[in-house]
Design a protein around this motif. Structure first.
Motif, PDB file in Angstrom:
ATOM      1  N   GLN A   1      67.735  18.023  36.378  1.00  0.00           N
ATOM      2  CA  GLN A   1      66.652  17.630  37.277  1.00  0.00           C
ATOM      3  C   GLN A   1      67.218  17.080  38.593  1.00  0.00           C
ATOM      4  OE1 GLN A   1      63.647  18.602  36.599  1.00  0.00           O
ATOM      5  NE2 GLN A   1      64.311  19.247  34.573  1.00  0.00           N
TER       6      GLN A   1
ATOM      7  N   SER B   1      60.312  16.852  38.893  1.00  0.00           N
ATOM      8  CA  SER B   1      61.684  16.721  38.382  1.00  0.00           C
ATOM      9  C   SER B   1      62.010  15.276  38.047  1.00  0.00           C
ATOM     10  CB  SER B   1      62.681  17.253  39.406  1.00  0.00           C
ATOM     11  OG  SER B   1      62.552  18.638  39.562  1.00  0.00           O
TER      12      SER B   1
ATOM     13  N   LYS C   1      60.293  14.254  34.832  1.00  0.00           N
ATOM     14  CA  LYS C   1      61.004  14.779  33.655  1.00  0.00           C
ATOM     15  C   LYS C   1      62.268  13.965  33.379  1.00  0.00           C
ATOM     16  CE  LYS C   1      59.394  19.533  34.027  1.00  0.00           C
ATOM     17  NZ  LYS C   1      59.776  20.935  34.317  1.00  0.00           N
TER      18      LYS C   1
ATOM     19  N   ARG D   1      69.617  17.184  30.652  1.00  0.00           N
ATOM     20  CA  ARG D   1      68.306  17.401  31.277  1.00  0.00           C
ATOM     21  C   ARG D   1      68.150  16.557  32.541  1.00  0.00           C
ATOM     22  NH1 ARG D   1      62.508  15.785  29.152  1.00  0.00           N
ATOM     23  NH2 ARG D   1      61.277  17.255  30.336  1.00  0.00           N
TER      24      ARG D   1
END
Length: 196
Positions: A104, A125, A128, A100
């Motif tokens: 991002q 982004s 996150k 992840r």
């Protein structure tokens, strides 16, 4: 630094992040097999697994190893002891969060390649990515605490898991700071565009 060199660096980084993402996905697939084959430790599992693929013996079949890896995902969970199960779940969770973070990073690099480094989506982004960093730090902390109680020893404080806690916590804080900076820059750019 001129715009052309920034774009070149962003292209190289984009390729490296993509390669890291692909390696991460492959490693995620291999986690249960490596943990299961490494009864003495994780490093022995990695060595044994890749040794049997790269240097098969007379009776070894590479495709059987790959199929065996898939079967372990389906039925292998019942043969893990408590420590192997926690290790496997931690590595899979951390691998997913790492994927992840890399995803991002690719999104941020794509906006730079488009010539829009101060897009508002970069702030999202990076936020996150920060959450993923904090989740990895929390999972590492849980694993260290579990290992201390499992082994009844403070030795797990001297492992890579104990190092993950402050390292990913600082990475999360850095991503939060960068997210706030990108958000402010996007707001200033929007105001500046309206003024002109």
């Amino acid at each position: 630094m001129d715009k052309v060199s920034v774009v070149k660096i962003a292209r190289v980084l984009n390729g490296l992040v993509l390669a890291a993402l692909v390696c991460n996905v492959v490693a995620l697939y291999l986690v249960p097999t490596v943990v299961m084959t490494g009864r003495e430790g994780l490093l022995e599992g990695v060595t044994g697994y890749f040794g049997s693929i790269l240097f098969p013996g007379e009776d070894d079949i590479v495709s059987a190893i790959v199929v065996g890896s898939a079967l372990i995902w389906i039925v292998g969970w019942t043969s893990f002891n408590a420590y192997q199960l926690i290790l496997t779940l931690f590595l899979i969770f951390a691998g997913i969060q790492t994927a992840r973070i890399l995803w991002q990073a690719r999104r941020v690099l794509r906006t730079i390649l488009r010539g829009e480094p101060f897009a508002p989506e970069n702030a999202v982004s990076l936020r996150k990515a920060a959450v993923s960093c904090f989740l990895i730090a929390a999972a590492a902390l849980i694993r260290v605490v579990f290992s201390i109680f499992y082994y009844r020893s403070p030795m797990p404080l001297a492992t890579y898991n104990a190092l993950f806690v402050p390292m990913f916590a600082m990475g999360g804080l850095l991503c939060l700071v960068m997210s706030a900076l990108f958000r402010q820059a996007a707001e200033l750019k929007a105001e500046n565009d309206l003024t002109i």
